[in-house]
Design a protein around this motif. Structure first.
Motif, mmCIF file in Angstrom:
data_model
loop_
_atom_site.group_PDB
_atom_site.id
_atom_site.type_symbol
_atom_site.label_atom_id
_atom_site.label_comp_id
_atom_site.label_asym_id
_atom_site.label_seq_id
_atom_site.Cartn_x
_atom_site.Cartn_y
_atom_site.Cartn_z
ATOM 1 N N ASP A 111 0.836 -1.204 0.000
ATOM 2 C CA ASP A 111 0.000 0.000 0.000
ATOM 3 C C ASP A 111 0.866 1.248 0.000
ATOM 4 O O ASP A 111 0.567 2.237 -0.693
ATOM 5 N N ARG A 114 2.260 1.810 -3.495
ATOM 6 C CA ARG A 114 1.270 2.279 -4.456
ATOM 7 C C ARG A 114 0.967 3.763 -4.275
ATOM 8 O O ARG A 114 0.751 4.488 -5.255
ATOM 9 N N ARG A 115 0.968 4.221 -3.028
ATOM 10 C CA ARG A 115 0.756 5.648 -2.806
ATOM 11 C C ARG A 115 1.995 6.452 -3.176
ATOM 12 O O ARG A 115 1.888 7.578 -3.675
ATOM 13 N N GLN A 120 -2.026 4.555 -6.424
ATOM 14 C CA GLN A 120 -3.235 4.717 -5.617
ATOM 15 C C GLN A 120 -3.393 6.190 -5.287
ATOM 16 O O GLN A 120 -2.512 6.801 -4.686
#
Length: 226
Positions: A111, A114-115, A120
């Motif tokens: 996560d 991805r940020r 994201q």
């Protein structure tokens, strides 16, 4: 030193900066050994890339004794190890959870990656021109594919065995031509918007060289243009 806001069941959580440096150090060491390299081998490769990182600096980084880790070093280390800088910072699969910023809770490393890359979206964060450049790439692919299919349909129409096949091929050619024109029209406007932002749009392939309209000649007078 324990940080505020970090999972309560974890004691002696290192500072955020130390954690990130630890991610990089651990992945550099893992990747180096995977490639069968010594620290000197890695140092030699960094030097060949034009940014020397001495063997002792690499050894100190891997052992946690290095006080700082410049971004330029991470970029060169990644290139030398034939990987991506983000994979050193957020080594998915090798570090289960990490922190994105100081005093934040641990999150899955995937996560965080991805940020970090913008894959994201984060509310209220400005992605700059990245979405525009991604749209530009999609439009280029669409236009090129449509032009290619239009040419195939044109050939099919020329070589059709009968009138029915010719008409069917012509319909396809017209449809693909319309798709190409639409994609090129959208490209033209997108490139104009990018320029209005003060940026330079990506290069176009030769097949789409006529997307950009010619710039007006400001050195000529109205009489010269008659």
């Amino acid at each position: 030193m324990t940080q505020h806001g970090v999972d309560a069941d974890e004691d002696d959580v290192p500072e955020w900066a130390d954690r990130i440096k630890g991610n990089v150090a651990g992945e550099v060491r893992r990747r180096r050994k995977e490639m069968g390299w010594s620290a000197q081998d890695l140092a030699d490769q960094c030097e060949q890339l034009g940014h020397p990182i001495p063997r002792n600096v690499i050894a100190n980084m891997e052992s946690g004794r290095r006080a700082n880790l410049p971004l330029v070093d991470v970029m060169v280390l990644a290139a030398a190890l034939e990987t991506y800088p983000v994979c050193l910072i957020f080594p998915v699969g090798y570090v289960e959870r990490t922190q994105e910023l100081p005093f934040q809770d641990l999150v899955p490393t995937r996560d965080a990656l991805r940020r970090f890359t913008g894959e994201q979206e984060v509310p209220m964060h400005d992605a700059g021109l990245v979405p525009d450049f991604e749209l530009h790439a999609r439009l280029v692919r669409t236009a090129l594919a449509a032009l290619d299919e239009e040419e195939r349909a044109r050939f099919a129409a020329r070589t059709a065995a009968n009138r029915v096949q010719q008409e069917e091929a012509e319909k396809k050619r017209t449809r693909y031509a319309d798709e190409a024109i639409s994609a090129q029209y959208d490209l033209r406007h997108l490139r104009r918007e990018i320029r209005e932002e003060g940026a330079t749009p990506p290069d176009l392939p030769p097949a789409l060289g006529d997307v950009d309209l010619p710039e007006p000649d400001t050195d000529t007078t109205p009489e010269d243009r008659l």
